[in-house]
Scaffold this active site. Structure first.
Site, PDB file in Angstrom:
ATOM      1  CE1 TYR A   1      12.778   7.529  -0.816  1.00 22.21           C
ATOM      2  CE2 TYR A   1      13.287   7.482  -3.160  1.00 22.21           C
ATOM      3  CZ  TYR A   1      12.606   6.974  -2.059  1.00 22.21           C
ATOM      4  OH  TYR A   1      11.748   5.914  -2.235  1.00 22.21           O
TER       5      TYR A   1
ATOM      6  NE  ARG B   1      18.082   3.354   6.093  1.00 23.11           N
ATOM      7  CZ  ARG B   1      17.635   2.247   6.683  1.00 23.11           C
ATOM      8  NH1 ARG B   1      16.632   1.570   6.125  1.00 23.11           N
ATOM      9  NH2 ARG B   1      18.182   1.822   7.805  1.00 23.11           N
TER      10      ARG B   1
ATOM     11  NE  ARG C   1       8.798  -2.794  -1.296  1.00 28.82           N
ATOM     12  CZ  ARG C   1       7.878  -3.699  -0.960  1.00 28.82           C
ATOM     13  NH1 ARG C   1       7.622  -3.933   0.315  1.00 28.82           N
ATOM     14  NH2 ARG C   1       7.219  -4.366  -1.884  1.00 28.82           N
TER      15      ARG C   1
ATOM     16  CG  ASP D   1      13.353   0.250   3.966  1.00 26.75           C
ATOM     17  OD1 ASP D   1      12.637  -0.509   3.283  1.00 26.75           O
ATOM     18  OD2 ASP D   1      14.559   0.455   3.719  1.00 26.75           O
TER      19      ASP D   1
END
Length: 266
Positions: A116, A204, A56, A58
């Site tokens: 990531y 993040r 998922r 954002d």
């Protein structure tokens, strides 16, 4: 929905710019990657399957190596699926490759690693052309201290501090991180993190805490203690979404080849 003659599952390697999306997953009355992809699948197959995503993302977060799958009765080859879907997809989404997988293949549960990358533009003037792809940090950063702090992320830990305050109540916050590197590339600072899976906002919030180390507001030892306290949402600085990109999803059986890029997302 048409009658399925011979049900198959097709996996897609998806690239998208998240700027104009309200995230990857379907939301009512919002533009999402899932909604535009499913509309393209329907245009190609006259079917209305649900697309399953490996990870998922954002609102505002990008992907270069997202993996998605859907079930179909259409007889198109993988190559035809890729070309046909790209014809109907908007300019900020592209199918990089397609492959048929076993019908029971679960792209989320079968994934063993996710990679990531977070991109930080350190110091210098405010960017214009790259404003949707970097976090512009106006001060110079102590990168050696950030690297020392990032080393504490390796291994299996309780990453509750790096997720939303409400997340710890609904799921385990134990995760394993296999790699955490900081690399300078010109004026950019690239944070690469590879792990088994990630909590909501985990990367993040890690990026935000590491920047606090780089600014001198936290020491590497402070970062370690902070990370180990186990209080959900303790890392309050959430780095902005535009710097984050899902680079790759790995499986025991490699579905796609990830060619190395030396430009925007190497």
């Amino acid at each position: 929905m048409s009658t399925l003659l011979e049900t198959r599952r097709i996996a897609l390697l998806l690239e998208y710019e998240g700027t104009r999306f309200a995230g990857s997953q379907f939301q009512k009355n919002a533009r999402t990657v899932q909604s535009v992809l499913e509309a393209a699948i329907q245009a190609v197959t006259s079917e209305s399957p649900r697309a399953a995503f490996a990870g998922r993302t954002d609102s505002g977060v990008h992907a270069w190596g997202q993996v998605v799958s859907f079930v179909t009765g259409a007889g198109h080859s993988s190559e035809v699926f890729a070309r046909a879907l790209n014809y109907y997809l908007p300019e900020d989404v592209s199918v990089r490759a397609a492959s048929e997988v076993p019908l029971g293949f679960d792209v989320r549960r079968r994934a063993i690693r996710r990679h990531y990358r977070y991109r930080i533009l350190e110091n210098g003037p405010r960017p214009v052309l790259e404003r949707h792809f970097v976090w512009h940090v106006t001060s110079a950063l102590d990168v050696p201290a950030m690297r020392q702090a990032a080393a504490h992320l390796l291994g299996e830990h309780d990453f509750a501090a790096f997720t939303q305050p409400s997340a710890g109540a609904s799921q385990s916050t134990m995760r394993r991180v296999y790699a955490a590197h900081l690399l300078r590339q010109g004026g950019l600072l690239l944070l690469d993190i590879e792990g088994s899976a990630f909590l909501p906002q985990q990367v993040r919030r890690i990026a935000g805490a590491l920047v606090e180390v780089g600014r001198g507001r936290l020491s590497p030892d402070d970062f370690q203690q902070f990370a180990e306290q186990g209080t959900a949402g303790a890392a309050r600085l959430v780095a902005p979404p535009q710097g984050l990109c899902l680079m790759a999803v790995r499986y025991q059986e490699e579905l796609f080849e990830y060619e190395k890029r030396e430009d925007l997302y190497p």
